[in-house]
Scaffold this active site. Structure first.
Site, PDB file in Angstrom:
ATOM      1  N   SER A 158       0.834  -1.202   0.000  1.00 30.65           N
ATOM      2  CA  SER A 158       0.000   0.000   0.000  1.00 30.65           C
ATOM      3  C   SER A 158       0.869   1.252   0.000  1.00 30.65           C
ATOM      4  CB  SER A 158      -0.923   0.021   1.218  1.00 30.65           C
ATOM      5  OG  SER A 158      -0.254   0.534   2.357  1.00 30.65           O
ATOM      6  N   TYR A 170       3.336  -0.830  10.521  1.00 30.46           N
ATOM      7  CA  TYR A 170       2.606  -1.020   9.265  1.00 30.46           C
ATOM      8  C   TYR A 170       3.450  -0.537   8.088  1.00 30.46           C
ATOM      9  CZ  TYR A 170      -1.115  -0.589   5.745  1.00 30.46           C
ATOM     10  OH  TYR A 170      -1.873  -0.694   4.600  1.00 30.46           O
ATOM     11  N   THR A 205     -13.844  -3.334   2.102  1.00 29.76           N
ATOM     12  CA  THR A 205     -13.780  -4.559   2.899  1.00 29.76           C
ATOM     13  C   THR A 205     -14.624  -4.384   4.155  1.00 29.76           C
ATOM     14  OG1 THR A 205     -11.884  -3.857   4.229  1.00 29.76           O
ATOM     15  CG2 THR A 205     -11.409  -4.962   2.126  1.00 29.76           C
TER      16      THR A 205
END
Length: 292
Positions: A158, A170, A205
């Site tokens: 991402s 992350y 999602t």
């Protein structure tokens, strides 16, 4: 490249992995899917609500979508379980054409606007199930693909690899996946196996829908043009069928851009999702230097 038949999508009980698997199923592929969820209730949304979906249900939906779904309950933190997974695929199919590395640990505080030191230390588990697990799965897949001299290894990454997104753990995980794609491509070039890291845009999602409700100021605008996970699956299939995929092997690409510019793949209502390059950053170009 021969027509791909067998795929493995890790972390596919729900979310991106499930949608990618369904996108491959539309093309009639046999898709192995892994996950830990065998009963609804084991995964929670950002508001604490129970998330739907199990790996068994995903396999059933793959078959209904036109493919053949095979569920394998697997904890990607356990190397022995991962090794057994690839042995099963090799014994049952004799080949593996696509690996999508998607499994990742999702910390319950991931999207909280707090500095990393105010979140639980276990947020760093994404470097285990997310980064290390992708290396282990790729190692097993590469052995199969190198022997058959074909295949595609994909990493779901991402814009967090470039900009600040959800904190240090992350971001490091996503940047690491991009580097895996870059360096593994060098080692796999002579055996006709391609690698690719895909910066996915905001996805529709189960977790993202809840995130838009919990933090509307951050996510509502993004969700209006968000990509479906199936869209990513269609991109993966296009790359696996691309006779010139070696041109982009080792690259990090933006899903919206490669879909429109290289494959003319649209998403919801025939629309092309926007790229967030100008807002969130650009992937690093491949570096041709090699130091052994």
């Amino acid at each position: 490249m021969s027509k791909p038949q067998i795929a493995l999508v890790t972390g596919a009980s729900r979310g991106a992995g499930k949608g990618i698997a369904l996108g491959l199923a539309e093309k009639g592929m046999t898709v192995y899917v892994t996950g830990r969820s065998t009963e609804v209730g084991s995964a929670k949304g950002w508001d604490g609500a129970t998330l739907p979906g199990t790996v068994l249900e995903t396999a059933e939906e793959i078959t209904k979508a036109g493919g053949k779904g095979i569920a394998v309950v697997c904890d990607h933190a356990d190397d022995a379980q991962v090794a057994a997974l690839f042995e099963q695929i090799k014994e049952e199919q004799g080949r593996l054409d696509i690996l999508v590395n998607n499994a990742a640990y999702i910390h319950p505080q991931l999207i909280e606007p707090k500095p990393f030191y105010e979140k639980g230390l276990d947020a760093q588990f994404i470097l285990d199930v997310g980064l290390r697990s992708a290396y282990v799965a790729s190692w097993h897949a590469a052995k199969i693909m190198a022997e058959q001299k074909s295949g595609l290894i994909v990493f779901t990454s991402s814009f967090g690899a470039s900009c600040y997104m959800h904190g240090a753990a992350y971001g490091a995980q996503k940047a690491g996946l991009d580097k895996f794609a870059h360096d593994m491509a060098v080692d796999l070039e002579d055996v006709n196996v391609q690698t690719l890291s895909i910066w996915m845009g905001p996805l529709v999602t189960e977790r993202a829908i809840i995130a838009a409700e919990v933090h509307p100021e951050q996510y509502t605008e993004f969700m209006a043009t968000a990509e479906t996970p199936e869209f990513i699956g269609r991109i993966v299939y296009a790359v696996a069928n691309d006779d010139k995929a070696s041109e982009i092997s080792g690259h990090t690409v933006i899903s919206a851009e490669i879909a429109k510019d290289r494959y003319n793949i649209s998403d919801r209502e025939g629309k092309f999702p926007p790229s967030y390059r100008e807002m969130l950053g650009s992937p690093n170009p491949p570096n041709p230097a090699k130091v052994y």
